[in-house]
Design a protein around this motif. Structure first.
Motif, PDB file in Angstrom:
ATOM      1  N   ALA A 141       0.648  -1.349  -0.133  1.00  7.23           N
ATOM      2  CA  ALA A 141      -0.098  -0.005   0.081  1.00  7.23           C
ATOM      3  C   ALA A 141       0.951   1.049  -0.130  1.00  7.23           C
ATOM      4  N   LYS A 142       1.973   1.216   0.631  1.00 12.11           N
ATOM      5  CA  LYS A 142       2.990   2.456   0.583  1.00 12.11           C
ATOM      6  C   LYS A 142       3.615   2.432  -0.460  1.00 12.11           C
ATOM      7  N   TYR A 143       4.375   1.373  -1.006  1.00 14.96           N
ATOM      8  CA  TYR A 143       5.420   1.534  -2.151  1.00 14.96           C
ATOM      9  C   TYR A 143       4.863   1.222  -3.523  1.00 14.96           C
ATOM     10  N   ALA A 144       3.830   0.716  -3.557  1.00 13.94           N
ATOM     11  CA  ALA A 144       3.265   0.373  -4.943  1.00 13.94           C
ATOM     12  C   ALA A 144       2.482   1.373  -5.700  1.00 13.94           C
ATOM     13  N   HIS A 145       2.598   1.434  -6.994  1.00 17.21           N
ATOM     14  CA  HIS A 145       1.915   2.291  -7.848  1.00 17.21           C
ATOM     15  C   HIS A 145       0.747   1.476  -8.320  1.00 17.21           C
ATOM     16  N   GLY A 146      -0.472   2.040  -8.099  1.00 18.13           N
ATOM     17  CA  GLY A 146      -1.722   1.529  -8.889  1.00 18.13           C
ATOM     18  C   GLY A 146      -1.771   1.924 -10.286  1.00 18.13           C
ATOM     19  N   PHE A 147      -2.872   1.712 -10.792  1.00 19.59           N
ATOM     20  CA  PHE A 147      -3.122   1.829 -12.246  1.00 19.59           C
ATOM     21  C   PHE A 147      -4.487   1.677 -12.682  1.00 19.59           C
ATOM     22  N   ARG A 148      -5.439   2.835 -12.244  1.00 22.51           N
ATOM     23  CA  ARG A 148      -6.809   2.327 -12.311  1.00 22.51           C
ATOM     24  C   ARG A 148      -7.275   3.919 -12.877  1.00 22.51           C
ATOM     25  N   GLY A 149      -6.473   5.181 -13.078  1.00 25.72           N
ATOM     26  CA  GLY A 149      -6.980   6.152 -13.196  1.00 25.72           C
ATOM     27  C   GLY A 149      -5.882   7.109 -14.101  1.00 25.72           C
ATOM     28  N   LEU A 150      -6.184   8.147 -14.781  1.00 25.78           N
ATOM     29  CA  LEU A 150      -5.316   9.186 -15.381  1.00 25.78           C
ATOM     30  C   LEU A 150      -4.195   9.667 -14.542  1.00 25.78           C
ATOM     31  N   PRO A 151      -4.331  10.084 -13.030  1.00 33.77           N
ATOM     32  CA  PRO A 151      -3.280  10.547 -12.379  1.00 33.77           C
ATOM     33  C   PRO A 151      -2.415   9.377 -12.177  1.00 33.77           C
ATOM     34  N   GLU A 152      -2.739   8.331 -11.961  1.00 27.65           N
ATOM     35  CA  GLU A 152      -1.737   7.271 -11.837  1.00 27.65           C
ATOM     36  C   GLU A 152      -0.999   6.930 -13.108  1.00 27.65           C
ATOM     37  N   ALA A 153      -1.553   7.035 -14.123  1.00 29.36           N
ATOM     38  CA  ALA A 153      -0.859   6.678 -15.419  1.00 29.36           C
ATOM     39  C   ALA A 153       0.334   8.085 -15.605  1.00 29.36           C
ATOM     40  N   LEU A 154      -0.264   9.182 -15.431  1.00 26.76           N
ATOM     41  CA  LEU A 154       0.712  10.230 -15.576  1.00 26.76           C
ATOM     42  C   LEU A 154       1.923  10.190 -14.576  1.00 26.76           C
ATOM     43  N   VAL A 185      -1.531   9.842  -5.459  1.00 27.14           N
ATOM     44  CA  VAL A 185      -2.075   8.817  -5.960  1.00 27.14           C
ATOM     45  C   VAL A 185      -1.825   7.494  -5.042  1.00 27.14           C
ATOM     46  N   PRO A 186      -2.656   7.546  -3.826  1.00 24.60           N
ATOM     47  CA  PRO A 186      -2.324   6.560  -3.012  1.00 24.60           C
ATOM     48  C   PRO A 186      -2.770   5.129  -3.545  1.00 24.60           C
ATOM     49  N   LEU A 187      -2.084   4.003  -3.246  1.00 22.70           N
ATOM     50  CA  LEU A 187      -2.907   2.674  -3.811  1.00 22.70           C
ATOM     51  C   LEU A 187      -4.106   2.284  -3.126  1.00 22.70           C
ATOM     52  N   ASP A 188      -4.129   2.692  -1.568  1.00 23.45           N
ATOM     53  CA  ASP A 188      -5.009   2.223  -0.931  1.00 23.45           C
ATOM     54  C   ASP A 188      -6.199   3.642  -0.883  1.00 23.45           C
ATOM     55  N   THR A 189      -7.177   3.223  -1.703  1.00 28.75           N
ATOM     56  CA  THR A 189      -8.257   4.418  -2.009  1.00 28.75           C
ATOM     57  C   THR A 189      -9.050   4.588  -0.794  1.00 28.75           C
ATOM     58  N   ASP A 190      -9.007   3.688   0.302  1.00 31.15           N
ATOM     59  CA  ASP A 190      -9.783   4.029   1.442  1.00 31.15           C
ATOM     60  C   ASP A 190      -8.898   4.869   2.294  1.00 31.15           C
ATOM     61  N   ALA A 191      -7.821   5.423   2.012  1.00 32.98           N
ATOM     62  CA  ALA A 191      -6.859   6.191   2.816  1.00 32.98           C
ATOM     63  C   ALA A 191      -7.620   7.752   2.852  1.00 32.98           C
ATOM     64  N   PRO A 192      -7.268   8.165   4.126  1.00 36.10           N
ATOM     65  CA  PRO A 192      -8.107   9.635   4.275  1.00 36.10           C
ATOM     66  C   PRO A 192      -7.731  10.571   2.996  1.00 36.10           C
ATOM     67  N   GLU A 193      -8.639  11.579   2.794  1.00 37.54           N
ATOM     68  CA  GLU A 193      -8.275  12.693   1.776  1.00 37.54           C
ATOM     69  C   GLU A 193      -7.368  13.540   2.410  1.00 37.54           C
ATOM     70  N   LEU A 194      -6.276  13.789   1.412  1.00 40.13           N
ATOM     71  CA  LEU A 194      -5.217  14.679   1.805  1.00 40.13           C
ATOM     72  C   LEU A 194      -5.858  16.202   2.022  1.00 40.13           C
ATOM     73  N   PRO A 195      -4.993  16.966   2.739  1.00 42.87           N
ATOM     74  CA  PRO A 195      -5.551  18.336   2.934  1.00 42.87           C
ATOM     75  C   PRO A 195      -5.290  18.979   1.603  1.00 42.87           C
ATOM     76  N   ARG A 196      -6.409  19.715   1.415  1.00 39.68           N
ATOM     77  CA  ARG A 196      -6.112  20.696   0.128  1.00 39.68           C
ATOM     78  C   ARG A 196      -4.718  21.364  -0.079  1.00 39.68           C
ATOM     79  N   GLY A 197      -4.271  21.909   0.894  1.00 41.36           N
ATOM     80  CA  GLY A 197      -2.851  22.464   0.692  1.00 41.36           C
ATOM     81  C   GLY A 197      -1.709  21.722   0.244  1.00 41.36           C
ATOM     82  N   SER A 198      -1.850  20.375   0.455  1.00 39.62           N
ATOM     83  CA  SER A 198      -0.806  19.349   0.024  1.00 39.62           C
ATOM     84  C   SER A 198      -0.967  19.023  -1.537  1.00 39.62           C
ATOM     85  N   ARG A 199      -1.932  19.401  -2.311  1.00 39.77           N
ATOM     86  CA  ARG A 199      -2.025  19.001  -3.533  1.00 39.77           C
ATOM     87  C   ARG A 199      -1.352  19.729  -4.319  1.00 39.77           C
TER      88      ARG A 199
END
Length: 431
Positions: free
Chosen positions: A119-132, A417-431
């Motif tokens: 969950a911490k070190y792998a890269h998922g592949f389900r969306g455009l942000p992950e592909a980019l 682009v966390p692999l664990d999609t149940d992870a808490p939403e990031l604060p908007r200032g970190s994006r």
């Protein structure tokens, strides 16, 4: 009268498109989706490999679904008694959306396994942000490898591990070597450096979902590109230095691409209704038992497969698209327009793009490989895409006669682009 559709993927998009034709104009159709585009997922590996511009696979919902209103946001909960959906928009504001008919087409997310470090070190592949992000990440690893004099670090940065030999993982691994070769060719320091791609899966062969001959053909293509294909093998843990295989072998790497499959969107659990394999139970007409005003289709729905009694339909784009169209028909029928029908669909085959001039396909269950499969694969994608066909074809033509554009865009940061999609939403200032 309002129909609300949750999700703008293959199921939801086709529900909205078909409904607009089946219902009178005064019926309000609302499509609730986190983005303003429909993502054509099958071509995502070509975005990650620098072949296609990301805009080619993202089709504007407002432009291609006239007459349907887009509600930009993510569904948070559903009140079945009061008949309303609560959602959060892209600026973190909460809204309530009432409905007369509801269609759940929320799709799926990355499937996680309890493997330390994934969950911490792998890269998922389900969306455009992950592909980019993956495209930037691979580019960065080659550039960092060229800038170091440490042979061990260079080897690790030039090793790319893909877990999952299904459609997505096979296509990522197949596209990878040409992409990294193009990147490395611009760095004389890497002239004699081995660039290694590995494909792992617990299955006995590549593409276990397809005809055995197609799986063998795909395996041959991968090995001809010097992809290290290891079947009946996965990883037992991952950390900052690399991964450990289930065989006990340590593989130093900075890239772990996770393509082991998908699971239904967590929103399914919010319904508090019966599920099967994590999917919302529906009948053969895609209606939720006990709630005739609620329908579900696509990956989020446990649709009985009438062609295979006792089984559920597979979580594929092919089923999602057709179920979306039928859900629309049955929603319209429930409002007095037309007649309802049961979902019955025989698999029409699949296509897998292996890069260069190679592909594997079985249209109408006729196994094809090589150039014929490539022609069928690209023709299928162009026909299946709801937009951007000409631009996609132009990108393919340019890729055949010119060099790829290989630069880091830096648009997506790793923690977004966390692999664990149940992870808490990031604060908007970190994006």
């Amino acid at each position: 009268m309002r129909v609300v559709i949750i999700g703008g993927g293959f199921a939801g998009y086709n529900t909205a498109k078909t409904l607009r034709k089946a219902l009178p104009e005064e019926t309000e159709i609302v499509l609730l989706n986190p983005t303003d585009y429909f993502l054509y997922l099958p071509l995502l590996p070509e975005v990650a490999a620098g072949i296609l511009d990301p805009r080619r696979v993202s089709v504007s919902i407002p432009a291609t679904l006239p007459g349907a209103r887009l509600a930009l946001g993510a569904a948070k909960s559903v009140d079945l008694q009061r008949k309303h959906v609560t959602y959060v928009d892209t600026e973190d504001n909460e809204h309530m959306l009432a409905y007369d008919r509801l269609v759940l087409a929320a799709g799926s997310v990355n499937k996680l396994l309890p493997i330390p470090g994934v969950a911490k070190y792998a890269h998922g592949f389900r969306g455009l942000p992950e592909a980019l992000y993956l495209r930037d990440h691979i580019t960065r690893q080659i550039e960092l490898a060229a800038s170091t004099d440490d042979p061990k670090e260079r080897d690790a940065r030039c090793t790319f591990v893909v877990v999952g030999a299904g459609y997505t993982g096979t296509e990522v691994a197949a596209q990878g070597p040409a992409f990294t070769a193009a990147l490395a060719s611009r760095h004389p320091e890497l002239a004699n450096q081995e660039i290694r791609w590995m494909l792992l899966d617990v299955a006995p062969r590549v593409l276990p979902e397809l005809d055995e001959r197609l799986g063998r053909a795909a395996g041959r293509v991968l090995r001809s590109r010097e992809v290290d294909v290891r079947m009946e093998t996965s990883i037992s843990d991952a950390d900052t230095t690399g991964v450990t295989l289930t065989t006990g072998q340590a593989v130093p790497t900075r890239t772990l691409v996770w393509c082991v499959g998908v699971r239904p969107d967590p929103l399914v659990e919010a319904f508090g209704l019966e599920t099967a394999q994590g999917r919302l139970v529906v009948d053969t007409r895609l209606t939720v038992p006990g709630h005739p005003e609620v329908f579900a289709c696509g990956d989020a729905a446990a649709v009985p497969d009438l062609t295979r009694p006792g089984k559920l339909t597979a979580m594929t784009a092919q089923h999602a698209e057709r179920q979306g169209k039928l859900a629309a028909r049955n929603v319209a029928a429930s409002l007095g327009y037309g007649t309802s029908a049961e979902y019955r669909h025989h698999d029409l085959g699949f296509v897998v793009d292996l890069g260069a001039h190679q592909a594997a396909a079985n249209p109408l269950h006729i196994p094809l490989s090589g150039l014929p499969a490539k022609a069928v694969t690209r023709a299928y994608h162009l026909l299946a895409m709801p937009g951007n066909r000409l631009r996609t074809a132009i990108d393919w033509a340019l890729e055949a006669v010119s060099k790829r554009q290989t630069v880091q865009l830096g648009l997506v940061r790793a923690k977004n682009v966390p692999l664990d999609t149940d992870a808490p939403e990031l604060p908007r200032g970190s994006r």
